[in-house]
Write an enzyme that holds these catalytic residues in place. Sequence first.
Site, PDB file in Angstrom:
ATOM      1  N   TYR A   1       4.765 -11.561  -3.109  1.00  0.00           N
ATOM      2  CA  TYR A   1       4.409 -10.128  -3.213  1.00  0.00           C
ATOM      3  C   TYR A   1       5.320  -9.401  -4.205  1.00  0.00           C
ATOM      4  CZ  TYR A   1       0.692  -9.803   0.210  1.00  0.00           C
ATOM      5  OH  TYR A   1      -0.516  -9.933   0.845  1.00  0.00           O
TER       6      TYR A   1
ATOM      7  N   TYR B   1       9.221 -22.309  13.825  1.00  0.00           N
ATOM      8  CA  TYR B   1      10.128 -21.208  13.472  1.00  0.00           C
ATOM      9  C   TYR B   1      10.693 -21.401  12.063  1.00  0.00           C
ATOM     10  CZ  TYR B   1      14.111 -17.965  14.015  1.00  0.00           C
ATOM     11  OH  TYR B   1      15.025 -16.954  13.867  1.00  0.00           O
TER      12      TYR B   1
ATOM     13  N   ARG C   1       0.821  -1.219   0.000  1.00  0.00           N
ATOM     14  CA  ARG C   1       0.000   0.000   0.000  1.00  0.00           C
ATOM     15  C   ARG C   1       0.855   1.270   0.000  1.00  0.00           C
ATOM     16  NH1 ARG C   1      -1.562   3.496   3.608  1.00  0.00           N
ATOM     17  NH2 ARG C   1      -0.894   2.278   5.403  1.00  0.00           N
TER      18      ARG C   1
HETATM   19  P1  NAD Z   1      14.387 -10.889  19.919  1.00  0.00           P
HETATM   20  O1  NAD Z   1      13.481 -11.909  20.499  1.00  0.00           O
HETATM   21  O2  NAD Z   1      15.304 -10.159  20.827  1.00  0.00           O
HETATM   22  O3  NAD Z   1      13.555  -9.809  19.114  1.00  0.00           O
HETATM   23  C1  NAD Z   1      12.338 -10.074  18.466  1.00  0.00           C
HETATM   24  C2  NAD Z   1      11.392  -8.914  18.739  1.00  0.00           C
HETATM   25  O4  NAD Z   1      10.145  -9.141  18.065  1.00  0.00           O
HETATM   26  C3  NAD Z   1      11.061  -8.756  20.225  1.00  0.00           C
HETATM   27  O5  NAD Z   1      11.214  -7.407  20.594  1.00  0.00           O
HETATM   28  C4  NAD Z   1       9.621  -9.222  20.323  1.00  0.00           C
HETATM   29  O6  NAD Z   1       8.931  -8.637  21.386  1.00  0.00           O
HETATM   30  C5  NAD Z   1       9.086  -8.843  18.958  1.00  0.00           C
HETATM   31  N1  NAD Z   1       7.905  -9.618  18.543  1.00  0.00           N
HETATM   32  C6  NAD Z   1       7.763 -10.961  18.558  1.00  0.00           C
HETATM   33  N2  NAD Z   1       6.545 -11.307  18.108  1.00  0.00           N
HETATM   34  C7  NAD Z   1       5.907 -10.150  17.784  1.00  0.00           C
HETATM   35  C8  NAD Z   1       4.616  -9.839  17.284  1.00  0.00           C
HETATM   36  N3  NAD Z   1       3.724 -10.797  17.016  1.00  0.00           N
HETATM   37  N4  NAD Z   1       4.295  -8.540  17.092  1.00  0.00           N
HETATM   38  C9  NAD Z   1       5.179  -7.557  17.374  1.00  0.00           C
HETATM   39  N5  NAD Z   1       6.409  -7.793  17.848  1.00  0.00           N
HETATM   40  C10 NAD Z   1       6.773  -9.071  18.056  1.00  0.00           C
HETATM   41  O7  NAD Z   1      15.194 -11.624  18.775  1.00  0.00           O
HETATM   42  P2  NAD Z   1      16.433 -11.123  17.898  1.00  0.00           P
HETATM   43  O8  NAD Z   1      17.569 -12.007  18.190  1.00  0.00           O
HETATM   44  O9  NAD Z   1      16.605  -9.664  18.013  1.00  0.00           O
HETATM   45  O10 NAD Z   1      15.911 -11.482  16.445  1.00  0.00           O
HETATM   46  C11 NAD Z   1      15.404 -10.500  15.564  1.00  0.00           C
HETATM   47  C12 NAD Z   1      15.079 -11.133  14.218  1.00  0.00           C
HETATM   48  O11 NAD Z   1      16.250 -11.681  13.636  1.00  0.00           O
HETATM   49  C13 NAD Z   1      14.062 -12.265  14.298  1.00  0.00           C
HETATM   50  O12 NAD Z   1      13.190 -12.197  13.197  1.00  0.00           O
HETATM   51  C14 NAD Z   1      14.911 -13.502  14.204  1.00  0.00           C
HETATM   52  O13 NAD Z   1      14.197 -14.575  13.631  1.00  0.00           O
HETATM   53  C15 NAD Z   1      16.044 -13.039  13.305  1.00  0.00           C
HETATM   54  N6  NAD Z   1      17.264 -13.841  13.542  1.00  0.00           N
HETATM   55  C16 NAD Z   1      18.009 -13.663  14.681  1.00  0.00           C
HETATM   56  C17 NAD Z   1      19.139 -14.440  14.889  1.00  0.00           C
HETATM   57  C18 NAD Z   1      20.000 -14.292  16.120  1.00  0.00           C
HETATM   58  O14 NAD Z   1      20.942 -15.065  16.291  1.00  0.00           O
HETATM   59  N7  NAD Z   1      19.737 -13.340  16.987  1.00  0.00           N
HETATM   60  C19 NAD Z   1      19.499 -15.408  13.945  1.00  0.00           C
HETATM   61  C20 NAD Z   1      18.701 -15.573  12.829  1.00  0.00           C
HETATM   62  C21 NAD Z   1      17.595 -14.768  12.625  1.00  0.00           C
HETATM   63  N1  UDP Z   2      -2.466  -4.571   5.611  1.00  0.00           N
HETATM   64  C1  UDP Z   2      -1.941  -3.881   6.671  1.00  0.00           C
HETATM   65  N2  UDP Z   2      -1.587  -2.568   6.491  1.00  0.00           N
HETATM   66  C2  UDP Z   2      -1.721  -1.946   5.292  1.00  0.00           C
HETATM   67  C3  UDP Z   2      -2.243  -2.676   4.217  1.00  0.00           C
HETATM   68  C4  UDP Z   2      -2.616  -3.993   4.402  1.00  0.00           C
HETATM   69  O1  UDP Z   2      -1.788  -4.399   7.779  1.00  0.00           O
HETATM   70  O2  UDP Z   2      -1.366  -0.770   5.221  1.00  0.00           O
HETATM   71  C5  UDP Z   2      -2.842  -5.981   5.797  1.00  0.00           C
HETATM   72  C6  UDP Z   2      -4.248  -6.267   5.309  1.00  0.00           C
HETATM   73  O3  UDP Z   2      -5.153  -6.129   6.397  1.00  0.00           O
HETATM   74  C7  UDP Z   2      -4.167  -7.697   4.821  1.00  0.00           C
HETATM   75  C8  UDP Z   2      -2.677  -7.939   4.589  1.00  0.00           C
HETATM   76  O4  UDP Z   2      -2.004  -6.772   5.007  1.00  0.00           O
HETATM   77  O5  UDP Z   2      -4.609  -8.585   5.826  1.00  0.00           O
HETATM   78  C9  UDP Z   2      -2.336  -8.225   3.168  1.00  0.00           C
HETATM   79  O6  UDP Z   2      -2.689  -7.099   2.391  1.00  0.00           O
HETATM   80  P1  UDP Z   2      -3.104  -7.241   0.874  1.00  0.00           P
HETATM   81  O7  UDP Z   2      -3.392  -5.874   0.341  1.00  0.00           O
HETATM   82  O8  UDP Z   2      -2.110  -8.035   0.139  1.00  0.00           O
HETATM   83  O9  UDP Z   2      -4.397  -8.163   0.965  1.00  0.00           O
HETATM   84  P2  UDP Z   2      -5.932  -7.862   0.868  1.00  0.00           P
HETATM   85  O10 UDP Z   2      -6.212  -6.727   1.801  1.00  0.00           O
HETATM   86  O11 UDP Z   2      -6.140  -7.526  -0.561  1.00  0.00           O
HETATM   87  O12 UDP Z   2      -6.534  -9.137   1.303  1.00  0.00           O
END
Ligand code: NAD
Ligand code: UDP
Length: 343
Positions: free
Chosen positions: A184, A170, A131
Amino acid sequence: ETKDRTTNGNVRSHGYPEVRNLNYKERKRILVTGGAGFVGSHLVDRLMLEGHEVYVVDNYFTGRKKNIEHWIGHGNFEMIQHDIVNPLFIEVDEIYHLASPASPIHYMYNPIKTIKTNTLGTMNMLGLAKRTRAKLLLASTSEVYGDPEIHPQVETYWGHVNPIGPRACYDEGKRVAETLCYGYEQQEEVQVRVARIFNTYGPRMHMEDGRVVSNFVLQALQNVPITIYGDGEQTRSFQYVSDLVDGLIRLMKSDYTQPVNLGNQEEHTIKEFAEIIHEIVGGTSEIINKPAVIDDPRRRRPDITLAKSVLGWSPKVPLAEGLAKTIAYFRNELEKTAQPIRP
Ligand code: NAD
Ligand code: UDP
Ligand code: UDP
């Protein structure tokens, strides 16, 4: 302005760390999902210092406010407490999409939530990118290679993942996240970048995240046994967090759109790690073996030929230097928690 730099890089001061003054053409609105976490908060620091407007979106599952507290109230900074499984409507130019638990005990704590965060959460961020016409960088992982049969791991390797094992939420979550990115890109012309991140360590790692570096350092500092899972012959290659942040920023800026490994090529057995950390920290810990964990990858080491050629990137921080900073951070954290609470 007085500045008092703490060991975790935070600045306790009456003001903020000094940020660059970018003009409106150079200044971007950058969203960092997971920005209150370990890697995210270091990335936020770099982007803020460069003078951008930074929005953090985090639900504080594994992240903490103290990782970014030194920016709260700054005119270029916005903290949004939000779970990315729900849609998010803001206006941005770039998205660093890091939100996902990363350590095995955190991502196994609620496997369904981990899958939702990586699939629905990534879809929402791609919808947002579509968007707003923002560029999105996905923090993927070396875990997409699973327990690899080729060594070192190159980006063209399709991986060896157990789809129903304890790590699957994961590993498969991130694999779908990658698939979504390229869906996308092809269907909606979203600009995507995919970093396959290998094990990373440094200050602000969660004290209880159970990962090997934090465990071994904390155990050594507290003179309790250092716990090796299994025989300790499994290997990992650890990069320091500042090297990773540098790689992520370079990848975002580059024109290269396929996945890129970011990691340090120096590979050690877990047994060697235990000895190295014990040696640096000192103390009286003994090194003991505990039962092996299920589906633990035997070997992991990145091939970073691609990152070198397309990003001009390679890790710079030697293990001893990165460990020294990490140990100082954990020592400080332990001292803080040990302090008696005064009325
Ligand atoms: P971390 O757990 O410290 O940070 C992850 C952050 O994401 C946290 O602040 C957590 O609160 C937030 N989060 C989790 N689920 C969420 C959700 N549903 N909505 C909003 N926020 C959410 O981990 P990190 O080590 O900083 O990792 C960061 C990224 O890098 C991750 O995507 C991880 O998969 C990737 N990664 C890290 C490593 C590593 O060794 N640290 C290796 C490979 C990949
Ligand atoms: N979405 C969002 N923020 C935006 C635009 C979209 O969180 O600014 C979300 C939206 O609610 C949807 C998903 O992203 O669930 C995928 O968006 P897309 O436009 O591809 O799908 P559509 O809305 O057409 O199903
Ligand atoms: N490990 C260990 N003792 C610990 C924590 C981890 O021996 O206290 C091992 C773990 O079995 C794995 C390696 O160290 O082989 C890296 O584990 P971590 O959880 O840090 O990361 P990942 O397995 O995701 O690479």
